[in-house]
Design a protein around this motif. Structure first.
Motif, PDB file in Angstrom:
ATOM      1  N   LEU A 250      11.076 -15.984  10.428  1.00 22.79           N
ATOM      2  CA  LEU A 250      10.927 -14.958   9.385  1.00 22.79           C
ATOM      3  C   LEU A 250      10.480 -15.588   8.066  1.00 22.79           C
ATOM      4  CD1 LEU A 250      14.015 -12.631  10.046  1.00 22.79           C
ATOM      5  CD2 LEU A 250      11.611 -12.203  10.602  1.00 22.79           C
ATOM      6  N   GLU A 251      11.053 -16.746   7.779  1.00 24.58           N
ATOM      7  CA  GLU A 251      10.695 -17.457   6.549  1.00 24.58           C
ATOM      8  C   GLU A 251       9.194 -17.727   6.511  1.00 24.58           C
ATOM      9  OE1 GLU A 251      14.364 -19.945   5.612  1.00 24.58           O
ATOM     10  OE2 GLU A 251      12.695 -21.377   5.693  1.00 24.58           O
ATOM     11  N   GLU A 252       8.660 -18.079   7.664  1.00 24.16           N
ATOM     12  CA  GLU A 252       7.246 -18.423   7.751  1.00 24.16           C
ATOM     13  C   GLU A 252       6.366 -17.166   7.715  1.00 24.16           C
ATOM     14  OE1 GLU A 252       3.802 -19.430  10.522  1.00 24.16           O
ATOM     15  OE2 GLU A 252       5.746 -19.234  11.520  1.00 24.16           O
ATOM     16  N   ALA A 253       6.853 -16.088   8.335  1.00 24.78           N
ATOM     17  CA  ALA A 253       6.010 -14.891   8.493  1.00 24.78           C
ATOM     18  C   ALA A 253       6.058 -13.937   7.303  1.00 24.78           C
ATOM     19  CB  ALA A 253       6.429 -14.144   9.771  1.00 24.78           C
ATOM     20  N   LEU A 254       7.172 -13.934   6.577  1.00 25.63           N
ATOM     21  CA  LEU A 254       7.331 -12.918   5.529  1.00 25.63           C
ATOM     22  C   LEU A 254       6.304 -12.969   4.388  1.00 25.63           C
ATOM     23  CD1 LEU A 254      11.137 -12.257   5.457  1.00 25.63           C
ATOM     24  CD2 LEU A 254       9.352 -10.522   5.328  1.00 25.63           C
ATOM     25  N   PRO A 255       5.860 -14.168   3.967  1.00 25.97           N
ATOM     26  CA  PRO A 255       4.877 -14.173   2.872  1.00 25.97           C
ATOM     27  C   PRO A 255       3.614 -13.374   3.199  1.00 25.97           C
ATOM     28  CG  PRO A 255       5.820 -16.359   3.136  1.00 25.97           C
ATOM     29  CD  PRO A 255       6.341 -15.531   4.275  1.00 25.97           C
ATOM     30  N   SER A 256       3.166 -13.410   4.459  1.00 20.73           N
ATOM     31  CA  SER A 256       1.955 -12.644   4.810  1.00 20.73           C
ATOM     32  C   SER A 256       2.218 -11.142   4.755  1.00 20.73           C
ATOM     33  CB  SER A 256       1.467 -12.982   6.218  1.00 20.73           C
ATOM     34  OG  SER A 256       1.175 -14.326   6.288  1.00 20.73           O
ATOM     35  N   ILE A 257       3.399 -10.737   5.236  1.00 21.18           N
ATOM     36  CA  ILE A 257       3.742  -9.308   5.173  1.00 21.18           C
ATOM     37  C   ILE A 257       3.754  -8.861   3.701  1.00 21.18           C
ATOM     38  CG2 ILE A 257       5.569  -7.585   5.664  1.00 21.18           C
ATOM     39  CD1 ILE A 257       4.407  -8.643   8.233  1.00 21.18           C
ATOM     40  N   SER A 258       4.343  -9.700   2.835  1.00 20.43           N
ATOM     41  CA  SER A 258       4.394  -9.360   1.403  1.00 20.43           C
ATOM     42  C   SER A 258       2.985  -9.272   0.823  1.00 20.43           C
ATOM     43  CB  SER A 258       5.168 -10.409   0.605  1.00 20.43           C
ATOM     44  OG  SER A 258       6.444 -10.537   1.120  1.00 20.43           O
ATOM     45  N   LYS A 259       2.113 -10.214   1.224  1.00 14.78           N
ATOM     46  CA  LYS A 259       0.741 -10.188   0.690  1.00 14.78           C
ATOM     47  C   LYS A 259       0.031  -8.907   1.116  1.00 14.78           C
ATOM     48  CE  LYS A 259      -0.429 -14.988   0.276  1.00 14.78           C
ATOM     49  NZ  LYS A 259      -0.572 -16.073   1.210  1.00 14.78           N
ATOM     50  N   ILE A 260       0.171  -8.541   2.393  1.00 18.34           N
ATOM     51  CA  ILE A 260      -0.479  -7.310   2.877  1.00 18.34           C
ATOM     52  C   ILE A 260       0.052  -6.117   2.079  1.00 18.34           C
ATOM     53  CG2 ILE A 260      -0.693  -5.733   4.858  1.00 18.34           C
ATOM     54  CD1 ILE A 260      -0.498  -8.274   6.638  1.00 18.34           C
ATOM     55  N   TYR A 261       1.368  -6.095   1.889  1.00 13.85           N
ATOM     56  CA  TYR A 261       1.955  -4.992   1.125  1.00 13.85           C
ATOM     57  C   TYR A 261       1.390  -4.959  -0.302  1.00 13.85           C
ATOM     58  CZ  TYR A 261       4.995  -1.873  -1.300  1.00 13.85           C
ATOM     59  OH  TYR A 261       5.436  -0.827  -2.069  1.00 13.85           O
ATOM     60  N   ASP A 262       1.370  -6.108  -0.968  1.00 17.03           N
ATOM     61  CA  ASP A 262       0.944  -6.164  -2.378  1.00 17.03           C
ATOM     62  C   ASP A 262      -0.535  -5.789  -2.535  1.00 17.03           C
ATOM     63  OD1 ASP A 262       3.476  -6.954  -3.022  1.00 17.03           O
ATOM     64  OD2 ASP A 262       2.990  -9.075  -3.269  1.00 17.03           O
ATOM     65  N   ILE A 263      -1.377  -6.280  -1.623  1.00 16.10           N
ATOM     66  CA  ILE A 263      -2.815  -5.974  -1.721  1.00 16.10           C
ATOM     67  C   ILE A 263      -3.035  -4.469  -1.531  1.00 16.10           C
ATOM     68  CG2 ILE A 263      -5.057  -6.293  -0.556  1.00 16.10           C
ATOM     69  CD1 ILE A 263      -4.178  -9.214   0.017  1.00 16.10           C
ATOM     70  N   THR A 264      -2.351  -3.896  -0.547  1.00 16.39           N
ATOM     71  CA  THR A 264      -2.500  -2.453  -0.289  1.00 16.39           C
ATOM     72  C   THR A 264      -1.990  -1.641  -1.470  1.00 16.39           C
ATOM     73  OG1 THR A 264      -2.071  -2.945   2.036  1.00 16.39           O
ATOM     74  CG2 THR A 264      -2.031  -0.625   1.409  1.00 16.39           C
ATOM     75  N   GLN A 265      -0.833  -2.041  -1.983  1.00 15.16           N
ATOM     76  CA  GLN A 265      -0.227  -1.315  -3.103  1.00 15.16           C
ATOM     77  C   GLN A 265      -1.179  -1.330  -4.304  1.00 15.16           C
ATOM     78  OE1 GLN A 265       2.579   0.365  -2.969  1.00 15.16           O
ATOM     79  NE2 GLN A 265       3.069   0.726  -5.124  1.00 15.16           N
ATOM     80  N   ALA A 266      -1.763  -2.497  -4.600  1.00 15.97           N
ATOM     81  CA  ALA A 266      -2.664  -2.617  -5.760  1.00 15.97           C
ATOM     82  C   ALA A 266      -3.921  -1.770  -5.534  1.00 15.97           C
ATOM     83  CB  ALA A 266      -3.028  -4.086  -5.983  1.00 15.97           C
ATOM     84  N   LEU A 267      -4.468  -1.810  -4.324  1.00 14.86           N
ATOM     85  CA  LEU A 267      -5.684  -1.039  -4.027  1.00 14.86           C
ATOM     86  C   LEU A 267      -5.421   0.464  -4.156  1.00 14.86           C
ATOM     87  CD1 LEU A 267      -8.643  -1.289  -2.899  1.00 14.86           C
ATOM     88  CD2 LEU A 267      -7.646  -0.905  -0.636  1.00 14.86           C
ATOM     89  N   TYR A 268      -4.300   0.920  -3.591  1.00 18.00           N
ATOM     90  CA  TYR A 268      -3.970   2.348  -3.656  1.00 18.00           C
ATOM     91  C   TYR A 268      -3.660   2.767  -5.096  1.00 18.00           C
ATOM     92  CZ  TYR A 268      -4.137   3.748   1.249  1.00 18.00           C
ATOM     93  OH  TYR A 268      -4.577   4.104   2.509  1.00 18.00           O
ATOM     94  N   ALA A 269      -2.998   1.898  -5.858  1.00 17.17           N
ATOM     95  CA  ALA A 269      -2.692   2.231  -7.262  1.00 17.17           C
ATOM     96  C   ALA A 269      -3.992   2.343  -8.053  1.00 17.17           C
ATOM     97  CB  ALA A 269      -1.773   1.162  -7.856  1.00 17.17           C
ATOM     98  N   GLN A 270      -4.890   1.399  -7.808  1.00 13.26           N
ATOM     99  CA  GLN A 270      -6.172   1.387  -8.530  1.00 13.26           C
ATOM    100  C   GLN A 270      -6.944   2.696  -8.322  1.00 13.26           C
ATOM    101  OE1 GLN A 270      -8.692  -1.735  -7.000  1.00 13.26           O
ATOM    102  NE2 GLN A 270     -10.482  -0.973  -8.093  1.00 13.26           N
ATOM    103  N   HIS A 271      -6.830   3.287  -7.133  1.00 15.48           N
ATOM    104  CA  HIS A 271      -7.577   4.512  -6.832  1.00 15.48           C
ATOM    105  C   HIS A 271      -6.696   5.772  -6.858  1.00 15.48           C
ATOM    106  CE1 HIS A 271     -11.248   2.368  -5.855  1.00 15.48           C
ATOM    107  NE2 HIS A 271     -10.532   1.513  -5.168  1.00 15.48           N
ATOM    108  N   ASN A 272      -5.500   5.657  -7.435  1.00 15.99           N
ATOM    109  CA  ASN A 272      -4.578   6.807  -7.503  1.00 15.99           C
ATOM    110  C   ASN A 272      -4.307   7.424  -6.144  1.00 15.99           C
ATOM    111  OD1 ASN A 272      -4.064   6.855 -10.248  1.00 15.99           O
ATOM    112  ND2 ASN A 272      -6.087   7.782 -10.632  1.00 15.99           N
ATOM    113  N   LEU A 273      -4.037   6.597  -5.166  1.00 14.45           N
ATOM    114  CA  LEU A 273      -3.839   7.106  -3.806  1.00 14.45           C
ATOM    115  C   LEU A 273      -2.380   6.998  -3.337  1.00 14.45           C
ATOM    116  CD1 LEU A 273      -6.995   5.523  -2.084  1.00 14.45           C
ATOM    117  CD2 LEU A 273      -6.661   7.920  -2.739  1.00 14.45           C
ATOM    118  N   LEU A 274      -1.482   6.654  -4.270  1.00 14.80           N
ATOM    119  CA  LEU A 274      -0.105   6.390  -3.812  1.00 14.80           C
ATOM    120  C   LEU A 274       0.711   7.651  -3.549  1.00 14.80           C
ATOM    121  CD1 LEU A 274       0.686   3.267  -6.008  1.00 14.80           C
ATOM    122  CD2 LEU A 274       0.624   3.345  -3.514  1.00 14.80           C
TER     123      LEU A 274
END
Ligand code: 1PX
Length: 214
Positions: free
Chosen positions: A187-211
């Motif tokens: 989990l220690e090894e895998a979690l950073p990628s899950i967080s990155k996917i979450y953060d990139i999606t969140q930023a993209l959706y926020a940028q386009h008012n899609l949240l």
């Protein structure tokens, strides 16, 4: 509960999510959907009580797969290309979807919120002590994420279903990666990628008012 051939290796599933990320910080949709399919397989090994959750996840996976086999499949290669295409073509349902099929943006938003739950739950499991309650960790992660978007009846049903989850060490063993300590390391090894996917999606959706797509 899981046994024999039903067992699903969570490490492989989380590796699929890791392969979503490109060097340009884009998210590839094929492995994203394949990752969700793997999670649903894992969920199905936890018992029929969770079938109301896996059915909804499968419905959303199928919506995304239908885009991937449509004439417009080239637009759905990355999350970024999908958002750009659906916005430019006025395909994003800013009203509650009626009879027409939901957009990719709306469907991914639901999975994105669920990914937040996953991130919080796995982080809770990783950092908790041996005697922690899996159902309490799951409920805590749910209340801090998906629950804010669900009506009372779904919240109640989801929270009740969490009570059947096995204790923390048995749950970590169900991940099928070895001992509980091995699972924590994975989990220690895998979690950073899950967080990155979450953060990139969140930023993209926020940028386009899609949240808040209803
Ligand atoms: C080591 C952990 C791995 C466990 C794998 C678990 C995979 C979980 C998959 C969850 C996917 C849930 C998708 C939910 C999307 C959603 O919010 N849908 C709702 C809204 O959709 P709509 O189209 O109407 O706007 C829909 O109403 C949902 C209904 C089903 C209930 C969703 C409850 C989600 C609880 C998530 C926690 C799962 C706990 C699993 C136990 C480990």
């Amino acid at each position: 509960m899981a046994n024999g051939d039903d067992r699903c290796c969570l490490k492989e599933v989380l590796h699929i999510f890791q392969s979503c990320l490109t060097d340009q910080k884009e998210i590839l949709m094929d492995p994203y959907i394949a990752g969700w399919k793997g999670l649903v397989r894992f969920l199905n090994t936890l018992g029929a009580i969770f079938s109301f959750i896996s059915k909804d996840a499968v419905a959303k996976i199928q919506i995304m797969e239908s885009f991937h086999s449509s004439d417009q499949k080239a637009q759905y290669v990355t999350l970024q290309s999908m958002v750009k295409y659906e916005l430019a073509s006025n395909l994003v349902d800013l009203k509650k979807p009626g009879d027409q099929s939901p957009s990719g943006c709306r469907t991914i938003l639901r999975l994105h919120r669920a990914l937040h739950w996953l991130q919080l739950f796995l982080e809770g499991l990783r950092t908790s002590t041996e005697d922690s309650s899996t159902s309490a960790l799951c409920a805590e992660a749910y209340n801090a994420s998906l629950a804010n978007h669900h009506p009372w009846i779904i919240r109640k049903t989801a929270l009740l279903s969490f009570y059947v989850l096995p204790n923390r060490n048995s749950f970590l063993e169900l991940m099928n990666v070895g001992t509980p300590a091995d699972a924590v390391e994975m989990l220690e090894e895998a979690l950073p990628s899950i967080s990155k996917i979450y953060d990139i999606t969140q930023a993209l959706y926020a940028q386009h008012n899609l949240l808040d797509i209803p």
